[in-house]
Design an enzyme around this catalytic site. Sequence first.
Site, PDB file in Angstrom:
ATOM      1  CB  CYS A 100      -3.015   9.054  -0.328  1.00 34.10           C
ATOM      2  SG  CYS A 100      -4.724   9.053   0.202  1.00 34.10           S
ATOM      3  CE  LYS A 113      -3.063   3.093   0.515  1.00 30.75           C
ATOM      4  NZ  LYS A 113      -4.146   3.460  -0.364  1.00 30.75           N
TER       5      LYS A 113
HETATM    6  N1  SAJ Z   1      -0.820  15.046  -9.433  1.00 33.10           N
HETATM    7  C1  SAJ Z   1       0.090  15.707 -10.247  1.00 33.10           C
HETATM    8  N2  SAJ Z   1       0.451  15.142 -11.444  1.00 33.10           N
HETATM    9  C2  SAJ Z   1      -0.095  13.960 -11.865  1.00 33.10           C
HETATM   10  C3  SAJ Z   1      -1.000  13.283 -11.026  1.00 33.10           C
HETATM   11  C4  SAJ Z   1      -1.352  13.844  -9.816  1.00 33.10           C
HETATM   12  O1  SAJ Z   1       0.591  16.793  -9.914  1.00 33.10           O
HETATM   13  O2  SAJ Z   1       0.262  13.527 -12.972  1.00 33.10           O
HETATM   14  C5  SAJ Z   1      -1.207  15.617  -8.107  1.00 33.10           C
HETATM   15  C6  SAJ Z   1      -2.706  15.873  -7.988  1.00 33.10           C
HETATM   16  O3  SAJ Z   1      -3.067  17.104  -8.510  1.00 33.10           O
HETATM   17  C7  SAJ Z   1      -2.895  15.787  -6.475  1.00 33.10           C
HETATM   18  C8  SAJ Z   1      -1.896  14.719  -6.048  1.00 33.10           C
HETATM   19  O4  SAJ Z   1      -0.944  14.649  -7.106  1.00 33.10           O
HETATM   20  O5  SAJ Z   1      -2.560  16.994  -5.839  1.00 33.10           O
HETATM   21  C9  SAJ Z   1      -2.476  13.329  -5.816  1.00 33.10           C
HETATM   22  O6  SAJ Z   1      -3.578  13.076  -6.651  1.00 33.10           O
HETATM   23  P1  SAJ Z   1      -3.982  11.669  -7.275  1.00 33.10           P
HETATM   24  O7  SAJ Z   1      -5.270  11.913  -7.984  1.00 33.10           O
HETATM   25  O8  SAJ Z   1      -2.907  11.113  -8.099  1.00 33.10           O
HETATM   26  O9  SAJ Z   1      -4.129  10.679  -6.031  1.00 33.10           O
HETATM   27  P2  SAJ Z   1      -5.003  10.712  -4.678  1.00 33.10           P
HETATM   28  O10 SAJ Z   1      -4.135  11.183  -3.573  1.00 33.10           O
HETATM   29  O11 SAJ Z   1      -6.293  11.425  -4.885  1.00 33.10           O
HETATM   30  O12 SAJ Z   1      -5.342   9.147  -4.475  1.00 33.10           O
HETATM   31  C10 SAJ Z   1      -4.285   8.224  -4.254  1.00 33.10           C
HETATM   32  C11 SAJ Z   1      -4.439   7.058  -5.196  1.00 33.10           C
HETATM   33  N3  SAJ Z   1      -3.170   6.335  -5.253  1.00 33.10           N
HETATM   34  C12 SAJ Z   1      -2.527   6.077  -6.409  1.00 33.10           C
HETATM   35  O13 SAJ Z   1      -2.884   6.498  -7.496  1.00 33.10           O
HETATM   36  C13 SAJ Z   1      -1.289   5.233  -6.303  1.00 33.10           C
HETATM   37  C14 SAJ Z   1      -5.512   6.119  -4.747  1.00 33.10           C
HETATM   38  O14 SAJ Z   1      -5.543   4.950  -5.532  1.00 33.10           O
HETATM   39  C15 SAJ Z   1      -5.276   5.718  -3.285  1.00 33.10           C
HETATM   40  O15 SAJ Z   1      -6.281   4.887  -2.817  1.00 33.10           O
HETATM   41  C16 SAJ Z   1      -5.278   6.971  -2.452  1.00 33.10           C
HETATM   42  O16 SAJ Z   1      -4.227   7.825  -2.927  1.00 33.10           O
HETATM   43  C17 SAJ Z   1      -5.022   6.545  -1.014  1.00 33.10           C
HETATM   44  O17 SAJ Z   1      -5.993   6.403  -0.279  1.00 33.10           O
HETATM   45  O18 SAJ Z   1      -3.894   6.283  -0.632  1.00 33.10           O
END
Ligand code: SAJ
Length: 406
Positions: free
Chosen positions: A255, A201
């Site tokens: 996360c 995880k």
């Molecule tokens: N972000 C970027 N560039 C990208 C992708 C994301 O700058 O290319 C930023 C987003 O804007 C945001 C942050 O990263 O600020 C995280 O966003 P996200 O949508 O990638 O992820 P979370 O935090 O909403 O959800 C994550 C997910 N984990 C993964 O993709 C590995 C989700 O599957 C998990 O269940 C969740 O964290 C968790 O509970 O841990």
Amino acid sequence: MVNVIGLGYIGLPTALMFASHGVEVVGTDYNKELVATLNAGKTTFEEQGLDELFNDAVKAGIKFTTEYQVTDTYIVSVPTPYDDFSKKIDACYVNAAVKEIMRICPKGATVVIESTVSPGTIDKFVRPIIEENGFVIGEDINLVHAPERIIPGNMVYELLHNSRTIGADSKEVGEKIKELYSAFCLGDIVVTDIKTAEMTKVIENTYRAVNIAFANELAKICRHDDMDVYEIIRICNMHPRVNILTPGPGVGGHCISVDPWFLVGDYPSLTKVIGESMKVNDSMPEFVLERIYNIMKENNITDIGKVGLYGLTYKENVDDYRESPTLQLLECQKKHLAPELKVYDPYITKDIVDNQYHDFDEFLKDTELVVILVGHDEIKNNMDKLEGKIILDTRKVCNSDNVYRL
Ligand code: SAJ
């Protein structure tokens, strides 16, 4: 009956999902106000499909309370922050929940930890609490780690369709909990040991953090020498084995911006790439702030009141602002003792920062420089309202060549 402990962003949808799939569920949370809201028939945050799921679960008889229940299965879904100084996991909420469970649970009960925990946390904190209460793990109490994987914005779909990991001390207990989650989970469910489940995880979110950091570092290099990072990433990604993510104003949420620190805290000398990646992501809000000041200079804007930040949440189309890049940027601004920037976000209706607007047109009225920090659909669908404004687009939501980028 399943007693879900913690009715936040993960616990609530999980409890609702079980209930709407024929499992008897009681949801427990120590926050009286939250429980009252749920009992009044309202959900506590916005999420696609959540209201419908809530109605189904209520019809199926889900109950919400502040009391822990006497039952055979507990699912603990409480926050796991990190300690600011040591970067190690702060397991206080998990520990408190397990202690409460131990006070009332009968012999034979299974305690499932859903909260994200760093490898070894269950051995170090949870097992001793159970043993201190006179229970023998594996005989009197079964212990399981079943981390979630759902992404805010698409939680309901992902709860149903994503594969999952179940960590248990014995195959038999693992299979029993696998069967429970199979009530709704259509994805593969892998049964493994607890420490492997903990590590997978944390690693999933670390993988993403490191890859976002790579994209952010590219943005900085390209800015330094006036290259178009988006065009470069687009071309690189045409290579069959390259898949670079998108740079942004920073990483928020509870996360990806948190979990990798657990590893840095526990293995400081072994986490060079991870530690540096987290620093790169954390440096992005300050980088955007510098960009704002340079653009102001270039355009002879001297009044900070003419600059407006669009978006307060940590990503698009959600109402969750925990650890958001905008809040981090406002913190940087404070550190420089500079005046508050004005902010607007359609998803945040209560006042959470000083200079916050609640109407898009009002926010735009005296704004000369609009800084897009979140790509909500609202702004994507209303680009015409930004006509005549100077735009710093940190999310690549505008197609025009006539905007500033990261
Ligand atoms: N972000 C970027 N560039 C990208 C992708 C994301 O700058 O290319 C930023 C987003 O804007 C945001 C942050 O990263 O600020 C995280 O966003 P996200 O949508 O990638 O992820 P979370 O935090 O909403 O959800 C994550 C997910 N984990 C993964 O993709 C590995 C989700 O599957 C998990 O269940 C969740 O964290 C968790 O509970 O841990």
